[in-house]
Design a protein around this motif. Sequence first.
Motif, mmCIF file in Angstrom:
data_model
loop_
_atom_site.group_PDB
_atom_site.id
_atom_site.type_symbol
_atom_site.label_atom_id
_atom_site.label_comp_id
_atom_site.label_asym_id
_atom_site.label_seq_id
_atom_site.Cartn_x
_atom_site.Cartn_y
_atom_site.Cartn_z
ATOM 1 N N CYS A 284 -29.730 7.343 0.034
ATOM 2 C CA CYS A 284 -28.580 6.968 -0.797
ATOM 3 C C CYS A 284 -28.330 5.462 -0.707
ATOM 4 O O CYS A 284 -28.078 4.796 -1.723
ATOM 5 N N ALA A 285 -28.408 4.927 0.503
ATOM 6 C CA ALA A 285 -28.210 3.486 0.682
ATOM 7 C C ALA A 285 -29.246 2.705 -0.103
ATOM 8 O O ALA A 285 -28.929 1.704 -0.772
ATOM 9 N N GLN A 286 -30.496 3.137 -0.042
ATOM 10 C CA GLN A 286 -31.553 2.439 -0.767
ATOM 11 C C GLN A 286 -31.353 2.558 -2.279
ATOM 12 O O GLN A 286 -31.615 1.600 -3.021
ATOM 13 N N LEU A 287 -30.881 3.714 -2.741
ATOM 14 C CA LEU A 287 -30.604 3.875 -4.169
ATOM 15 C C LEU A 287 -29.486 2.940 -4.603
ATOM 16 O O LEU A 287 -29.565 2.317 -5.671
ATOM 17 N N MET A 288 -28.453 2.819 -3.784
ATOM 18 C CA MET A 288 -27.349 1.915 -4.118
ATOM 19 C C MET A 288 -27.824 0.467 -4.216
ATOM 20 O O MET A 288 -27.457 -0.266 -5.135
ATOM 21 N N MET B 203 -41.473 10.897 6.447
ATOM 22 C CA MET B 203 -40.221 10.458 5.843
ATOM 23 C C MET B 203 -39.849 9.063 6.315
ATOM 24 O O MET B 203 -39.345 8.241 5.542
ATOM 25 N N SER B 204 -40.109 8.762 7.573
ATOM 26 C CA SER B 204 -39.844 7.427 8.100
ATOM 27 C C SER B 204 -40.714 6.391 7.398
ATOM 28 O O SER B 204 -40.235 5.301 7.028
ATOM 29 N N ALA B 205 -41.991 6.716 7.196
ATOM 30 C CA ALA B 205 -42.888 5.789 6.501
ATOM 31 C C ALA B 205 -42.451 5.584 5.059
ATOM 32 O O ALA B 205 -42.538 4.471 4.520
ATOM 33 N N LEU B 206 -41.975 6.654 4.431
ATOM 34 C CA LEU B 206 -41.498 6.544 3.053
ATOM 35 C C LEU B 206 -40.287 5.625 2.970
ATOM 36 O O LEU B 206 -40.201 4.758 2.090
ATOM 37 N N GLU B 207 -39.342 5.791 3.886
ATOM 38 C CA GLU B 207 -38.163 4.920 3.909
ATOM 39 C C GLU B 207 -38.571 3.462 4.119
ATOM 40 O O GLU B 207 -38.028 2.553 3.469
ATOM 41 N N ARG B 208 -39.527 3.238 4.994
ATOM 42 C CA ARG B 208 -39.966 1.871 5.270
ATOM 43 C C ARG B 208 -40.695 1.269 4.072
ATOM 44 O O ARG B 208 -40.561 0.074 3.795
ATOM 45 N N ARG B 209 -41.485 2.087 3.373
ATOM 46 C CA ARG B 209 -42.166 1.571 2.195
ATOM 47 C C ARG B 209 -41.170 1.178 1.105
ATOM 48 O O ARG B 209 -41.295 0.124 0.473
ATOM 49 N N ILE B 210 -40.141 2.010 0.918
ATOM 50 C CA ILE B 210 -39.110 1.694 -0.062
ATOM 51 C C ILE B 210 -38.351 0.440 0.351
ATOM 52 O O ILE B 210 -38.027 -0.414 -0.484
ATOM 53 N N GLU B 211 -38.079 0.304 1.648
ATOM 54 C CA GLU B 211 -37.386 -0.889 2.142
ATOM 55 C C GLU B 211 -38.208 -2.144 1.848
ATOM 56 O O GLU B 211 -37.660 -3.175 1.431
ATOM 57 N N ALA B 212 -39.519 -2.052 2.059
ATOM 58 C CA ALA B 212 -40.392 -3.190 1.763
ATOM 59 C C ALA B 212 -40.380 -3.502 0.271
ATOM 60 O O ALA B 212 -40.355 -4.679 -0.129
ATOM 61 N N ASP B 213 -40.384 -2.469 -0.558
ATOM 62 C CA ASP B 213 -40.348 -2.684 -2.005
ATOM 63 C C ASP B 213 -39.032 -3.314 -2.442
ATOM 64 O O ASP B 213 -39.004 -4.141 -3.361
ATOM 65 N N LEU B 214 -37.949 -2.940 -1.795
ATOM 66 C CA LEU B 214 -36.662 -3.571 -2.105
ATOM 67 C C LEU B 214 -36.694 -5.047 -1.735
ATOM 68 O O LEU B 214 -36.157 -5.896 -2.452
ATOM 69 N N GLU B 215 -37.325 -5.359 -0.621
ATOM 70 C CA GLU B 215 -37.389 -6.746 -0.168
ATOM 71 C C GLU B 215 -38.143 -7.632 -1.151
ATOM 72 O O GLU B 215 -37.866 -8.829 -1.250
ATOM 73 N N ILE B 216 -39.104 -7.054 -1.878
ATOM 74 C CA ILE B 216 -39.873 -7.875 -2.834
ATOM 75 C C ILE B 216 -39.350 -7.707 -4.257
ATOM 76 O O ILE B 216 -40.007 -8.121 -5.207
ATOM 77 N N GLY B 217 -38.149 -7.094 -4.384
ATOM 78 C CA GLY B 217 -37.457 -7.103 -5.662
ATOM 79 C C GLY B 217 -37.838 -6.028 -6.652
ATOM 80 O O GLY B 217 -37.579 -6.177 -7.853
ATOM 81 N N ARG B 218 -38.402 -4.924 -6.191
ATOM 82 C CA ARG B 218 -38.799 -3.854 -7.113
ATOM 83 C C ARG B 218 -37.664 -2.857 -7.353
ATOM 84 O O ARG B 218 -37.866 -1.643 -7.335
ATOM 85 N N HIS B 219 -36.479 -3.385 -7.587
ATOM 86 C CA HIS B 219 -35.292 -2.535 -7.699
ATOM 87 C C HIS B 219 -35.407 -1.514 -8.832
ATOM 88 O O HIS B 219 -35.242 -0.303 -8.616
ATOM 89 N N ALA B 220 -35.663 -1.972 -10.029
ATOM 90 C CA ALA B 220 -35.699 -1.075 -11.182
ATOM 91 C C ALA B 220 -36.815 -0.043 -11.040
ATOM 92 O O ALA B 220 -36.637 1.131 -11.411
ATOM 93 N N GLU B 221 -37.975 -0.455 -10.508
ATOM 94 C CA GLU B 221 -39.100 0.467 -10.360
ATOM 95 C C GLU B 221 -38.781 1.603 -9.400
ATOM 96 O O GLU B 221 -39.317 2.716 -9.535
ATOM 97 N N LEU B 222 -37.929 1.337 -8.423
ATOM 98 C CA LEU B 222 -37.652 2.328 -7.380
ATOM 99 C C LEU B 222 -36.618 3.363 -7.790
ATOM 100 O O LEU B 222 -36.540 4.437 -7.173
ATOM 101 N N ILE B 223 -35.821 3.065 -8.790
ATOM 102 C CA ILE B 223 -34.686 3.934 -9.114
ATOM 103 C C ILE B 223 -35.113 5.374 -9.428
ATOM 104 O O ILE B 223 -34.532 6.315 -8.866
ATOM 105 N N PRO B 224 -36.118 5.624 -10.288
ATOM 106 C CA PRO B 224 -36.503 7.026 -10.549
ATOM 107 C C PRO B 224 -36.933 7.773 -9.286
ATOM 108 O O PRO B 224 -36.530 8.925 -9.071
ATOM 109 N N GLU B 225 -37.747 7.122 -8.456
ATOM 110 C CA GLU B 225 -38.200 7.763 -7.216
ATOM 111 C C GLU B 225 -37.025 8.066 -6.300
ATOM 112 O O GLU B 225 -36.931 9.164 -5.729
#
Length: 256
Positions: free
Chosen positions: A203-207, A166-188
């Motif tokens: 929830c924070a990452q979804l926001m 779960m920690s790795a998943l959160e970090r991967r999503i954080e990295a994806d947010l940093e490179i601007g993959r906002h719309a791609e991440l919303i369904p996941e």
Amino acid sequence: MEINILGPFTAQDHGVSIVPSAAKPRQLLALLALHADRVVTVSTLMEELWGESIPRSAATTLQTYILQLRRKIADALVDDPTRQAKDVLETRHGSYILNVGLGTLDYMKFEQLVESGRRAAAVGDHQGASQQYGQALALWRGPALVDVRVGSVLELEALRLEERRMSALERRIEADLEIGRHAELIPELRVLVAQQPLNENFCAQLMVALQGAGNPWRALEAYQRLRSCLVRELGLEPSVKLQRIQQAVLTGRPVG
């Protein structure tokens, strides 16, 4: 030897499975595999197999299970004159050790990739971090040791591994947010938030993703749903971090 525990448990040597079909020997091998190349005490093995109700015959029964495992290993080594079963599954004073040597262990590969992702993120290489975390997560084929009956020791180890995932998943999503993959991440992220309605990090990452994709009002909806769950289930308000994100969304400031 090739060992996989991030999902169904498999262990092979020279392409031959050494995993017993019987529950307790399978459980024993799983614990030894999870601590490959490290000693595991007899007392720890007994605790895993029998908990607090260790029978008087436990020592003899454990030795029988060890012999069964060595027979499986010997069958796999029949064409390998350089190794013997007793050297692979070695007896030490009051303990045993499963010597894997140059073998592959999926959970060790997972940890190595996570560490590579962490290092990449630390120097601002978010693309590389996302790739490393993604490769680590791809090693998971289901819950750790999903087909092994677990006792008190393996239960804690499986929980630790799940927390690492779960920690790795959160970090991967954080990295994806940093490179601007906002719309791609919303369904996941919507699925993750639905599965874990009290998880503030998701929830924070979804926001952040929703605001970055131009949907600030949906970000506020996500905040309100989390707040309702927290108040109802725990009698708590969202963390300061979540409240700051909410305020940033309300005022139109970037939150990523």
